[in-house]
Motif scaffolding. Structure first.
Motif, mmCIF file in Angstrom:
data_model
loop_
_atom_site.group_PDB
_atom_site.id
_atom_site.type_symbol
_atom_site.label_atom_id
_atom_site.label_comp_id
_atom_site.label_asym_id
_atom_site.label_seq_id
_atom_site.Cartn_x
_atom_site.Cartn_y
_atom_site.Cartn_z
ATOM 1 N N ARG A 174 -5.407 -56.243 -19.330
ATOM 2 C CA ARG A 174 -4.574 -55.767 -18.223
ATOM 3 C C ARG A 174 -3.491 -54.808 -18.719
ATOM 4 N N ALA A 175 -2.840 -55.163 -19.838
ATOM 5 C CA ALA A 175 -1.781 -54.308 -20.378
ATOM 6 C C ALA A 175 -2.331 -52.940 -20.789
ATOM 7 N N VAL A 176 -3.494 -52.928 -21.429
ATOM 8 C CA VAL A 176 -4.103 -51.663 -21.847
ATOM 9 C C VAL A 176 -4.514 -50.847 -20.622
ATOM 10 N N GLN A 177 -5.077 -51.503 -19.602
ATOM 11 C CA GLN A 177 -5.424 -50.796 -18.371
ATOM 12 C C GLN A 177 -4.197 -50.084 -17.792
ATOM 13 N N GLU A 178 -3.091 -50.816 -17.704
ATOM 14 C CA GLU A 178 -1.867 -50.245 -17.140
ATOM 15 C C GLU A 178 -1.365 -49.081 -17.986
ATOM 16 N N GLN A 179 -1.423 -49.218 -19.311
ATOM 17 C CA GLN A 179 -0.967 -48.143 -20.192
ATOM 18 C C GLN A 179 -1.840 -46.900 -20.040
ATOM 19 N N ILE A 180 -3.143 -47.095 -19.971
ATOM 20 C CA ILE A 180 -4.054 -45.956 -19.832
ATOM 21 C C ILE A 180 -3.802 -45.244 -18.506
ATOM 22 N N ASP A 181 -3.667 -45.991 -17.423
ATOM 23 C CA ASP A 181 -3.416 -45.354 -16.135
ATOM 24 C C ASP A 181 -2.064 -44.648 -16.103
ATOM 25 N N LEU A 182 -1.059 -45.231 -16.731
ATOM 26 C CA LEU A 182 0.248 -44.582 -16.792
ATOM 27 C C LEU A 182 0.152 -43.272 -17.572
ATOM 28 N N LEU A 183 -0.517 -43.286 -18.714
ATOM 29 C CA LEU A 183 -0.680 -42.055 -19.488
ATOM 30 C C LEU A 183 -1.437 -40.997 -18.698
ATOM 31 N N ASN A 184 -2.484 -41.393 -17.989
ATOM 32 C CA ASN A 184 -3.233 -40.435 -17.174
ATOM 33 C C ASN A 184 -2.365 -39.871 -16.060
ATOM 34 N N ASP A 185 -1.541 -40.716 -15.430
ATOM 35 C CA ASP A 185 -0.622 -40.238 -14.396
ATOM 36 C C ASP A 185 0.383 -39.251 -14.968
ATOM 37 N N LEU A 186 0.924 -39.547 -16.149
ATOM 38 C CA LEU A 186 1.880 -38.644 -16.772
ATOM 39 C C LEU A 186 1.232 -37.303 -17.106
ATOM 40 N N ARG A 187 -0.022 -37.331 -17.543
ATOM 41 C CA ARG A 187 -0.731 -36.071 -17.811
ATOM 42 C C ARG A 187 -0.887 -35.264 -16.529
ATOM 43 N N GLU A 188 -1.228 -35.946 -15.423
ATOM 44 C CA GLU A 188 -1.376 -35.258 -14.139
ATOM 45 C C GLU A 188 -0.066 -34.605 -13.719
ATOM 46 N N ILE A 189 1.045 -35.323 -13.889
ATOM 47 C CA ILE A 189 2.344 -34.765 -13.537
ATOM 48 C C ILE A 189 2.613 -33.525 -14.377
ATOM 49 N N ARG A 190 2.323 -33.600 -15.658
ATOM 50 C CA ARG A 190 2.559 -32.467 -16.563
ATOM 51 C C ARG A 190 1.702 -31.275 -16.139
ATOM 52 N N VAL A 191 0.464 -31.511 -15.770
ATOM 53 C CA VAL A 191 -0.412 -30.432 -15.315
ATOM 54 C C VAL A 191 0.145 -29.812 -14.042
ATOM 55 N N GLU A 192 0.598 -30.650 -13.108
ATOM 56 C CA GLU A 192 1.177 -30.132 -11.872
ATOM 57 C C GLU A 192 2.420 -29.299 -12.160
ATOM 58 N N GLN A 193 3.244 -29.744 -13.104
ATOM 59 C CA GLN A 193 4.452 -29.011 -13.462
ATOM 60 C C GLN A 193 4.083 -27.650 -14.055
ATOM 61 N N LEU A 194 3.094 -27.633 -14.931
ATOM 62 C CA LEU A 194 2.670 -26.369 -15.527
ATOM 63 C C LEU A 194 2.079 -25.429 -14.481
ATOM 64 N N ALA A 195 1.341 -25.990 -13.524
ATOM 65 C CA ALA A 195 0.771 -25.168 -12.451
ATOM 66 C C ALA A 195 1.881 -24.549 -11.610
ATOM 67 N N LEU A 196 2.902 -25.333 -11.260
ATOM 68 C CA LEU A 196 4.035 -24.813 -10.499
ATOM 69 C C LEU A 196 4.721 -23.689 -11.272
ATOM 70 N N ARG A 197 4.954 -23.904 -12.551
ATOM 71 C CA ARG A 197 5.600 -22.891 -13.387
ATOM 72 C C ARG A 197 4.809 -21.590 -13.381
ATOM 73 N N ARG A 198 3.493 -21.689 -13.518
ATOM 74 C CA ARG A 198 2.656 -20.489 -13.556
ATOM 75 C C ARG A 198 2.715 -19.749 -12.224
ATOM 76 N N VAL A 199 2.633 -20.489 -11.113
ATOM 77 C CA VAL A 199 2.693 -19.848 -9.787
ATOM 78 C C VAL A 199 4.022 -19.125 -9.609
ATOM 79 N N LEU A 200 5.108 -19.775 -9.984
ATOM 80 C CA LEU A 200 6.433 -19.154 -9.828
ATOM 81 C C LEU A 200 6.557 -17.898 -10.682
ATOM 82 N N GLN A 201 6.042 -17.944 -11.882
ATOM 83 C CA GLN A 201 6.105 -16.767 -12.744
ATOM 84 C C GLN A 201 5.196 -15.660 -12.238
#
Length: 172
Positions: A109-136
Motif C-alpha cells: 500500500r505504501a509503495v502504491q501511494e508513493q508511485i501514484d504521488l510521484l506520477n501526479d507530481l510528474r503530471e503537474i511538472r508537465v502541465e507547468q512546462l506546457a503553460l510556460r511554453r504557451v506563454l512564451q
C-alpha cells in the motif's frame, strides 16, 4: 491532479503476485536514459525489458540472479505464483521498489501511494512546462511568464490545492 488519485482508497487492492506485477508495469515507466534517443517516452516496460534489466544487473552482482522474459511473463499472468526470493528481490530492484511490496500488504500500500504521488507530481511538472511554453509562444517575457506561474501557484494555495514549484529548476 484528480481527486481519485489523492484518495488512497481509490488505489486498487493487490492480492496476488500477478496483480502486483501488473500494477508496476502499468505505473512505472522507462527513464529517458533507458529509452535512448529513439525511445517512445511514456510507454510501459515490456516483459523482455524487465528481464533484461535483471540480467544486466546480474553481471555486476557477486551473487547473480538471472531470469527469462518467459518466466516474468508467467508471473504476470499468474501461472507462476511462488517464485524464489531472489527473483522477487531482482524484480523489486528492476522496478526500483522495496522488495516488501511483493510480500507485505502494508508495504504494498505504501509503495502504491508513493508511485501514484510521484506520477501526479510528474503530471503537474508537465502541465507547468506546457503553460510556460504557451506563454512564451505568445511573446511574453521570462519575467511575465514567471509572474503568471506565481499567480497560478497562489490561486492553487487559495483553493486548497497542492502547490506547484516555481523554483530554480526552471527551463527558461
Amino acid at each position: 491532479m484528480t481527486e481519485e488519485r489523492l484518495d488512497p482508497a481509490a488505489l486498487p487492492h493487490l492480492d496476488t503476485l500477478a496483480e502486483k506485477l501488473e500494477f508496476l508495469f502499468d505505473r512505472i515507466r522507462p527513464t529517458a536514459a533507458e529509452l535512448g534517443e529513439e525511445g517512445e517516452t511514456g510507454r510501459r516496460y515490456t516483459t523482455k525489458e524487465i528481464a533484461g534489466k535483471i540480467n544486466q544487473a546480474a553481471t555486476m552482482d557477486p551473487h547473480p540472479v538471472t531470469i527469462s522474459a518467459a518466466y516474468v511473463g508467467e508471473m504476470r499472468r499468474g501461472v507462476t505464483t511462488d517464485p524464489r526470493a531472489s527473483h522477487i528481490t531482482a524484480l523489486a530492484k528492476a522496478f526500483g521498489v522495496d522488495p516488501g511490496f511483493f510480500i507485505d500488504s502494508k508495504t504494498t500500500r505504501a509503495v502504491q501511494e508513493q508511485i501514484d504521488l510521484l506520477n501526479d507530481l510528474r503530471e503537474i511538472r508537465v502541465e507547468q512546462l506546457a503553460l510556460r511554453r504557451v506563454l512564451q509562444q505568445q511573446g511574453l517575457s521570462v519575467d511575465s511568464t514567471r509572474l503568471i506561474e506565481q499567480l497560478v501557484h497562489r490561486c492553487r494555495q487559495l483553493e486548497g490545492l497542492p502547490g506547484v514549484s516555481t523554483g530554480p529548476d526552471r527551463a527558461d
